[in-house]
Design a protein around this motif. Structure first.
Motif, short mmCIF file in Angstrom:
data_model
loop_
_atom_site.label_atom_id
_atom_site.label_comp_id
_atom_site.label_asym_id
_atom_site.label_seq_id
_atom_site.Cartn_x
_atom_site.Cartn_y
_atom_site.Cartn_z
N LYS A 197 71.29 70.12 40.42
CA LYS A 197 69.97 70.39 39.75
C LYS A 197 69.22 69.06 39.88
CE LYS A 197 70.56 74.62 38.50
NZ LYS A 197 69.86 75.70 39.01
N VAL A 198 67.90 69.10 40.43
CA VAL A 198 67.19 67.74 40.52
C VAL A 198 65.95 68.03 39.70
CG1 VAL A 198 66.01 66.29 42.05
CG2 VAL A 198 68.18 67.68 42.88
N PHE A 199 65.78 66.69 38.71
CA PHE A 199 64.41 67.10 38.08
C PHE A 199 63.57 65.63 38.26
CE2 PHE A 199 67.75 68.92 35.79
CZ PHE A 199 67.22 70.22 35.32
N TYR A 200 62.33 65.83 38.59
CA TYR A 200 61.51 64.52 38.92
C TYR A 200 60.46 64.51 37.96
CZ TYR A 200 63.18 65.32 43.78
OH TYR A 200 63.83 65.43 44.92
#
Length: 200
Positions: A197-200
């Motif tokens: 999971k990637v959160f920017y």
């Protein structure tokens, strides 16, 4: 390294079909292990990893210990398959690396940092895992095939006695290696989007 780091990581696989040949010298293999032990990180810089490299008759002696120990635990009518696996996949190789963790170091850290006492055995296993993985990648990059085995703890006492090792050393894993004689099968990869999971 002959390949770049990404290629070395992608090329690392489990090899069960290996021979008693090596494309590199014993000195190169030992230098690789020394590099790993010196530079792999550890919790609180504990440097608890202990590695043993076995070549030639010592390599064969180790796998004979495994085989004879398993004979005591394996039904007689099933031992032939066990023996064939050890002789054909592990003992047939060029050498073996044994990965230990020094429990005296772990206990000293537990005594010195009581707040994290229960975590140090876990972090010790993390340290060993990093040593195992980097060793595996570098052996692959040198043209050697390897696998990771876990016949501990039933062989621990005999191994410590045979090579006169410190009784505080706890065996974690064994890595037989040699020149690959067959390519491993295709590897399946699960969906990375479900694993990252990637959160920017």
């Amino acid at each position: 390294m002959a390949n770049n780091l990404k290629e070395a990581i992608m090329n690392r696989r489990t090899y069960y079909s290996i021979s008693d040949k090596s494309p590199v010298s014993n000195e190169t293999i030992v230098d690789t292990v020394r590099l790993v032990v010196k530079h792999v990180p550890s919790a609180f810089n504990s440097q608890s990893a202990r590695l043993v490299v076995l070549f030639g008759e010592n390599h064969k002696k180790f796998w004979n210990i495994v085989k004879e120990t398993l004979r005591k635990y394996t039904p007689e009518n099933k031992f032939a398959a066990t023996e064939a696996k050890i002789d054909g996949a592990f003992a047939a190789g060029y050498g073996t690396i044994l990965f230990f963790e020094d429990q005296s170091v772990v206990k000293n850290l537990q005594n010195s940092f009581a707040l994290y006492s229960e975590k140090f055995p876990v972090w010790s296993q993390h340290t060993s895992a990093m040593h195992q993985y980097l060793t595996w990648v570098l052996l692959e990059d040198a043209g050697l095939g390897a696998s990771l085995q876990h016949y501990n703890p039933i062989i621990d006492e005999e191994v410590l006695k045979t090579w006169n090792l410190d009784s505080n050393w706890s065996l974690v894993a064994q890595m037989p290696f040699g020149l690959p004689t067959e390519k491993p099968g295709e590897k399946e990869y699960s969906d990375l989007d479900k694993r990252i999971k990637v959160f920017y």
